[in-house]
Structures are given as structure tokens and as C-alpha cells.
Design a protein around this motif. Structure first.
Motif, PDB file in Angstrom:
ATOM      1  N   GLU A 247      65.645 -64.963 -22.158  1.00 34.95           N
ATOM      2  CA  GLU A 247      66.338 -65.255 -23.390  1.00 34.95           C
ATOM      3  C   GLU A 247      68.178 -64.737 -22.494  1.00 34.95           C
ATOM      4  O   GLU A 247      69.212 -65.425 -22.784  1.00 34.95           O
ATOM      5  CB  GLU A 247      66.819 -64.148 -23.691  1.00 34.95           C
ATOM      6  N   ASP A 248      68.188 -64.628 -21.008  1.00 36.21           N
ATOM      7  CA  ASP A 248      68.840 -64.898 -20.548  1.00 36.21           C
ATOM      8  C   ASP A 248      69.316 -65.806 -20.248  1.00 36.21           C
ATOM      9  O   ASP A 248      70.947 -66.230 -19.403  1.00 36.21           O
ATOM     10  CB  ASP A 248      69.085 -63.537 -19.138  1.00 36.21           C
ATOM     11  N   PHE A 249      68.393 -66.889 -19.942  1.00 36.16           N
ATOM     12  CA  PHE A 249      68.590 -68.389 -18.964  1.00 36.16           C
ATOM     13  C   PHE A 249      69.576 -68.446 -20.677  1.00 36.16           C
ATOM     14  O   PHE A 249      69.602 -69.759 -20.523  1.00 36.16           O
ATOM     15  CB  PHE A 249      67.491 -68.355 -18.928  1.00 36.16           C
ATOM     16  N   LEU A 250      68.773 -69.043 -21.464  1.00 38.08           N
ATOM     17  CA  LEU A 250      69.311 -68.884 -22.250  1.00 38.08           C
ATOM     18  C   LEU A 250      70.625 -68.888 -23.087  1.00 38.08           C
ATOM     19  O   LEU A 250      71.580 -69.936 -23.395  1.00 38.08           O
ATOM     20  CB  LEU A 250      68.683 -68.941 -23.584  1.00 38.08           C
ATOM     21  N   PHE A 251      71.118 -67.274 -23.070  1.00 35.00           N
ATOM     22  CA  PHE A 251      72.180 -66.980 -23.542  1.00 35.00           C
ATOM     23  C   PHE A 251      73.242 -66.970 -22.545  1.00 35.00           C
ATOM     24  O   PHE A 251      74.805 -66.547 -22.725  1.00 35.00           O
ATOM     25  CB  PHE A 251      72.074 -65.510 -24.112  1.00 35.00           C
ATOM     26  N   SER A 252      72.955 -66.599 -21.397  1.00 34.00           N
ATOM     27  CA  SER A 252      73.779 -65.805 -19.936  1.00 34.00           C
ATOM     28  C   SER A 252      73.432 -67.527 -18.853  1.00 34.00           C
ATOM     29  O   SER A 252      73.709 -66.147 -17.581  1.00 34.00           O
ATOM     30  CB  SER A 252      73.726 -64.772 -19.306  1.00 34.00           C
ATOM     31  N   PHE A 253      73.543 -68.408 -19.199  1.00 36.85           N
ATOM     32  CA  PHE A 253      73.051 -69.149 -17.839  1.00 36.85           C
ATOM     33  C   PHE A 253      73.475 -69.091 -16.700  1.00 36.85           C
ATOM     34  O   PHE A 253      73.244 -68.667 -15.953  1.00 36.85           O
ATOM     35  CB  PHE A 253      73.352 -70.421 -18.262  1.00 36.85           C
ATOM     36  N   HIS A 254      75.093 -69.151 -17.067  1.00 36.33           N
ATOM     37  CA  HIS A 254      75.670 -68.948 -15.583  1.00 36.33           C
ATOM     38  C   HIS A 254      75.997 -67.784 -14.730  1.00 36.33           C
ATOM     39  O   HIS A 254      75.925 -67.500 -13.774  1.00 36.33           O
ATOM     40  CB  HIS A 254      77.039 -69.647 -16.169  1.00 36.33           C
ATOM     41  N   GLY A 255      75.405 -66.243 -15.607  1.00 39.86           N
ATOM     42  CA  GLY A 255      75.589 -65.027 -15.346  1.00 39.86           C
ATOM     43  C   GLY A 255      74.598 -65.127 -14.331  1.00 39.86           C
ATOM     44  O   GLY A 255      74.349 -64.050 -13.828  1.00 39.86           O
ATOM     45  N   VAL A 256      73.120 -65.958 -14.641  1.00 40.48           N
ATOM     46  CA  VAL A 256      72.547 -65.727 -14.381  1.00 40.48           C
ATOM     47  C   VAL A 256      71.741 -65.827 -13.131  1.00 40.48           C
ATOM     48  O   VAL A 256      71.247 -66.149 -12.047  1.00 40.48           O
ATOM     49  CB  VAL A 256      71.255 -65.957 -14.904  1.00 40.48           C
ATOM     50  N   LEU A 257      72.947 -67.970 -12.850  1.00 38.75           N
ATOM     51  CA  LEU A 257      72.922 -67.665 -11.391  1.00 38.75           C
ATOM     52  C   LEU A 257      73.792 -67.037 -10.812  1.00 38.75           C
ATOM     53  O   LEU A 257      72.780 -67.296  -9.520  1.00 38.75           O
ATOM     54  CB  LEU A 257      73.690 -70.335 -11.682  1.00 38.75           C
ATOM     55  N   ARG A 258      75.131 -66.505 -11.206  1.00 40.73           N
ATOM     56  CA  ARG A 258      75.621 -65.859 -10.431  1.00 40.73           C
ATOM     57  C   ARG A 258      74.866 -64.544  -9.936  1.00 40.73           C
ATOM     58  O   ARG A 258      74.824 -64.302  -8.501  1.00 40.73           O
ATOM     59  CB  ARG A 258      76.720 -65.141 -11.288  1.00 40.73           C
ATOM     60  N   ALA A 259      73.914 -64.032 -10.766  1.00 42.15           N
ATOM     61  CA  ALA A 259      73.425 -63.014 -10.410  1.00 42.15           C
ATOM     62  C   ALA A 259      72.455 -62.855  -9.614  1.00 42.15           C
ATOM     63  O   ALA A 259      72.714 -61.953  -8.012  1.00 42.15           O
ATOM     64  CB  ALA A 259      72.860 -62.101 -11.538  1.00 42.15           C
ATOM     65  N   LEU A 260      71.892 -64.050  -9.016  1.00 39.15           N
ATOM     66  CA  LEU A 260      71.050 -65.075  -8.303  1.00 39.15           C
ATOM     67  C   LEU A 260      71.098 -65.168  -7.173  1.00 39.15           C
ATOM     68  O   LEU A 260      70.608 -65.010  -6.002  1.00 39.15           O
ATOM     69  CB  LEU A 260      69.643 -65.625  -9.191  1.00 39.15           C
ATOM     70  N   GLN A 261      72.163 -65.223  -7.298  1.00 38.76           N
ATOM     71  CA  GLN A 261      73.054 -66.034  -6.069  1.00 38.76           C
ATOM     72  C   GLN A 261      73.797 -65.030  -5.445  1.00 38.76           C
ATOM     73  O   GLN A 261      73.672 -64.868  -4.084  1.00 38.76           O
ATOM     74  CB  GLN A 261      74.261 -66.562  -6.430  1.00 38.76           C
ATOM     75  N   LYS A 262      73.971 -64.668  -5.928  1.00 41.59           N
ATOM     76  CA  LYS A 262      74.627 -62.074  -5.102  1.00 41.59           C
ATOM     77  C   LYS A 262      73.338 -62.036  -4.051  1.00 41.59           C
ATOM     78  O   LYS A 262      73.369 -61.397  -3.652  1.00 41.59           O
ATOM     79  CB  LYS A 262      75.275 -62.155  -6.566  1.00 41.59           C
ATOM     80  N   LEU A 263      72.127 -61.735  -5.535  1.00 42.63           N
ATOM     81  CA  LEU A 263      71.181 -61.391  -4.464  1.00 42.63           C
ATOM     82  C   LEU A 263      70.441 -62.060  -4.014  1.00 42.63           C
ATOM     83  O   LEU A 263      69.682 -61.600  -2.435  1.00 42.63           O
ATOM     84  CB  LEU A 263      69.873 -61.413  -5.649  1.00 42.63           C
ATOM     85  N   GLY A 264      71.007 -63.057  -2.979  1.00 38.73           N
ATOM     86  CA  GLY A 264      70.007 -63.751  -2.596  1.00 38.73           C
ATOM     87  C   GLY A 264      69.375 -64.869  -2.442  1.00 38.73           C
ATOM     88  O   GLY A 264      68.199 -65.578  -1.842  1.00 38.73           O
ATOM     89  N   ALA A 265      69.199 -65.073  -3.261  1.00 36.07           N
ATOM     90  CA  ALA A 265      68.248 -65.614  -4.180  1.00 36.07           C
ATOM     91  C   ALA A 265      68.266 -66.680  -5.373  1.00 36.07           C
ATOM     92  O   ALA A 265      67.023 -67.667  -5.013  1.00 36.07           O
ATOM     93  CB  ALA A 265      66.963 -64.663  -5.352  1.00 36.07           C
ATOM     94  N   LEU A 266      70.014 -67.600  -4.505  1.00 40.37           N
ATOM     95  CA  LEU A 266      69.615 -68.850  -5.606  1.00 40.37           C
ATOM     96  C   LEU A 266      70.753 -69.140  -3.678  1.00 40.37           C
ATOM     97  O   LEU A 266      71.707 -68.237  -3.408  1.00 40.37           O
ATOM     98  CB  LEU A 266      69.912 -68.859  -6.438  1.00 40.37           C
ATOM     99  N   THR A 267      70.629 -70.589  -3.398  1.00 42.41           N
ATOM    100  CA  THR A 267      71.474 -71.032  -2.390  1.00 42.41           C
ATOM    101  C   THR A 267      71.555 -72.169  -3.185  1.00 42.41           C
ATOM    102  O   THR A 267      71.065 -73.356  -2.753  1.00 42.41           O
ATOM    103  CB  THR A 267      70.994 -71.383  -1.044  1.00 42.41           C
ATOM    104  N   PRO A 268      72.909 -72.415  -3.726  1.00 39.50           N
ATOM    105  CA  PRO A 268      73.189 -73.883  -4.759  1.00 39.50           C
ATOM    106  C   PRO A 268      73.742 -75.015  -3.409  1.00 39.50           C
ATOM    107  O   PRO A 268      74.376 -74.542  -2.626  1.00 39.50           O
ATOM    108  CB  PRO A 268      74.188 -73.358  -5.758  1.00 39.50           C
ATOM    109  N   LYS A 269      73.960 -75.913  -3.754  1.00 40.57           N
ATOM    110  CA  LYS A 269      73.902 -77.067  -3.396  1.00 40.57           C
ATOM    111  C   LYS A 269      75.840 -77.335  -3.505  1.00 40.57           C
ATOM    112  O   LYS A 269      76.573 -77.957  -2.750  1.00 40.57           O
ATOM    113  CB  LYS A 269      73.096 -77.921  -3.410  1.00 40.57           C
TER     114      LYS A 269
END
Length: 104
Positions: free
Chosen positions: A28-50
Motif C-alpha cells: 500500500e505504501d508503494f501504491l499510494f506513496s511511491f516517491h516517499g518510499v523511495l526517499r525513505a529507503l534512500q535516507k536509510l541507506g537501503a537504496l542508492t539510485p542511479k
């Protein structure tokens, strides 16, 4: 209900999913808050976007191959309607869920 409870509790069991290497994200978070999830994952260091996160676009077509799966627009419309949250359950089933869910 026991299987559901056990599964959900295992997600929060640090011995099963160590917090230093685990992130739990609801669909549900991916569905309704896609970019928010990506930002949170990046902040945690769990995502390093290209590329910049703002350029990321969620998949619009069906994520699964079978016909019953909704595309993104259909899913947003369906799941944003509160009447669909319990529509598939009768009153006996809702009572059972209310009694059995999260009793641990």
C-alpha cells in the motif's frame, strides 16, 4: 488467522529479519506513496539510485501476468475506496477476524 498472525509477527522478529539488513514496506505504501518510499529507503541507506528519485516512475501496467491483477490506475481507484476494505467479508468473517487478529 493463525497463519496470518504468525507471518506478520515474523516480520517484526529481529531474529528472523535483522533490523540492520531489513526494511519492511507494505505494498500500500508503494501504491499510494511511491516517491516517499523511495526517499525513505534512500535516507536509510537501503537504496542508492542511479538517477534522481524524482525521475523514477512506478510501473503502470499489471505487475503480474494474470488477468485478475489490476494495473496501477485500477489499483489506486479500487484501494482508495473505503468500501472495498471489507467488501469481500461477511459479518461472521469480520467477527472472526476481529477476535483472532493480533492476539499474541
Amino acid at each position: 488467522m493463525d497463519l496470518w498472525n504468525d507471518t506478520m509477527h515474523s516480520y517484526l522478529d529481529d531474529s528472523v529479519y535483522p533490523p540492520h539488513q531489513t526494511v519492511i514496506v507494505r505494498c500500500e505504501d508503494f501504491l499510494f506513496s511511491f516517491h516517499g518510499v523511495l526517499r525513505a529507503l534512500q535516507k536509510l541507506g537501503a537504496l542508492t539510485p542511479k538517477l534522481p528519485l524524482e525521475t523514477a516512475v512506478p510501473l503502470m501496467e499489471r505487475a503480474k501476468g494474470h488477468k485478475e491483477c489490476r494495473d496501477r490506475d485500477e489499483a489506486l481507484q479500487f484501494y482508495s475506496n473505503p468500501k472495498h476494505q471489507k467488501a469481500a467479508f461477511n459479518s461472521d468473517q469480520l467477527a472472526l477476524i476481529g477476535f483472532a487478529l493480533d492476539r499474541k
